[in-house]
Every structure is written in C-alpha cells, then in structure tokens.
Motif scaffolding. Structure first.
Motif, PDB file in Angstrom:
ATOM      1  N   SER A   1       1.515  -1.175  -0.153  1.00 16.22           N
ATOM      2  CA  SER A   1       0.037   0.530  -0.615  1.00 16.22           C
ATOM      3  C   SER A   1       0.860   1.375  -0.161  1.00 16.22           C
ATOM      4  O   SER A   1       1.917   0.544   0.604  1.00 16.22           O
ATOM      5  CB  SER A   1      -0.551   0.003   1.063  1.00 16.22           C
TER       6      SER A   1
ATOM      7  N   ASP B   1      -4.383   0.452  -1.920  1.00 12.30           N
ATOM      8  CA  ASP B   1      -3.892  -1.104  -1.321  1.00 12.30           C
ATOM      9  C   ASP B   1      -2.629  -1.632  -2.183  1.00 12.30           C
ATOM     10  O   ASP B   1      -2.432  -2.647  -1.384  1.00 12.30           O
ATOM     11  CB  ASP B   1      -4.632  -1.668  -0.342  1.00 12.30           C
TER      12      ASP B   1
ATOM     13  N   GLY C   1      -4.121   0.329  -6.809  1.00 14.66           N
ATOM     14  CA  GLY C   1      -5.804  -0.128  -6.388  1.00 14.66           C
ATOM     15  C   GLY C   1      -5.920   0.097  -7.391  1.00 14.66           C
ATOM     16  O   GLY C   1      -6.570  -0.535  -8.024  1.00 14.66           O
TER      17      GLY C   1
END
Length: 227
Positions: free
Chosen positions: A64, A103, A214
C-alpha cells in the motif's frame, strides 16, 4: 500559442504574429495532455522510460501507499514502507484516478483494461429496438460493468443514455467496443428482441501494460521505476 476550442472541445496550437490573436484557427479535439506530450521536456521524460523499462514492480513498492504527485509523463508515489518512487511512463494511452491512497501496486500485461488494446474493435448497430429503451440501457450498463470487473462501463464505449436516438428511434449505431465486449452487447440486444449487427471498426493495438494502484491506473507501453 495554445488555446481551447469550446465548440470542438479540444486544445489547439498555432503560430502567431500579434499577441492575443490566433494565427491559424484549428478544430482539433485533443486533450491538454496531448499538447503537453509535444513539449521537449515531456519527450525527454518518455525516452527515459523507453531506454530501460522495468519488467516488474520493485518488491518494496508492491504494498500500500499514496500517490503524491501526478504529471504527464510520471507519477510520484510514497509506499507505506517508507520508500518514495517516481514512476516514469512512455506512450501513455489513458489514466484513471480515484484517490491518493492505494492498497496495492502492480504492473500487469493482462487485465480487463487492456482488452481495449489487445483486441480489434467492432461497431454494434441495432435495428427494431424501439421498444427496448431504458431496460436495454440498464442491462447493457450492468453487463459491460460486470464483464470488465467494474473497470469499464457502456458509456466508455459510446452508449450515451437511456433516451439516446438509437434507443428511441430503434435503429443506428449503438456503441463501439473490443470484439469480445461487442459480442456480449449483441447478445444482450438479442435478449431484448432487437437485431444487432457487428462491423469491424479498428485494429488491435497490442504492446501496452497497465500500472495499477488500487483502482487508479496508467496504461502505457513502458514503465520505469526510479527511487
């Protein structure tokens, strides 16, 4: 000089002799990023990525992090591990940004986004669709979204809205999409009792990769991680 043509909805460039007066009036429909990529600095940055492209994401960046800065030829990221990185890219085709935090970070050669490049495109025409209207629009919206894992929408391929002329008059060009998605759209049209026709539209454009942060992304031909 560079200016925005509000009628054509695109940026244009021209030489000029009198400040504030457009020398040659054009009707191009490019976005501002197209103009920026013509600048020498942008071209030098793209060459940097092309000269030594990265095959994979460095291990310390795969988790992340946050997107700290977005520019025409690079994005700066800050991994939660503490590692900063500048990600250069060349021949950028599109980007999507949903927020600074992500993430995971990965670089892929196969993805629902890349279907638009590895497949040839087809135009989907319909006839006898007068009675389909909103239900067909809603069904197409769901099917394209689900078929691309939420990365594409029917609007991405030119489906305007539930009251567009083709859905009210019943005949005409419905949308253009990669062949597999065009066939999927044609199946939905048949389910509603209308008649679809597929015609070739555009050749495949292979050779692109997708950088995923992400749900944010960059599609380009080469990436290079610096940091």
């Amino acid at each position: 000089m560079v200016w925005y043509n509000d009628l054509e909805r695109g940026f244009n460039t021209s030489a000029f002799t009198t400040r504030g007066v457009i020398g040659e009036y054009w009707c191009e429909q490019g976005d501002f990023g197209d103009f920026l990529r013509t600048l020498p600095e942008a071209r030098e940055a793209e060459v940097f990525a092309e000269q030594d492209p990265s095959a994979r994401v460095p291990a310390n960046l795969r988790g992340s992090g946050r997107i700290a800065r977005r520019q025409t030829t690079y994005w700066d990221v800050q991994a939660d591990t503490g590692a900063p990185c500048r990600i250069h890219f060349s021949d950028k085709q599109e980007t999507g940004f949903v927020g600074a935090a992500y993430d995971h970070l990965e670089l892929v050669d196969a993805h629902p986004l890349l279907v638009d490049y590895v497949e040839p495109w087809a135009s989907v025409f319909v006839s006898r669709a007068q009675s389909c209207g909103v239900p067909l629009f809603d069904a197409l919206t769901r099917r394209v979204r689900d078929g691309s894992d939420g990365w594409r929408s029917a609007r991405s391929y030119g489906l305007v809205d539930a009251t567009s002329r083709v859905l009210t008059d019943g005949d005409g060009l419905l949308l253009r999409a990669p062949e597999s998605r065009a066939r999927m759209v044609a199946d939905v049209v048949r389910e509603f009792g209308a008649l679809p026709s597929l015609l070739p539209h555009m050749k495949a454009r292979p050779g692109y990769r997708a950088l995923l942060l992400g749900r944010s992304f960059v599609v380009a031909s080469a990436f290079r991680f610096e940091g």
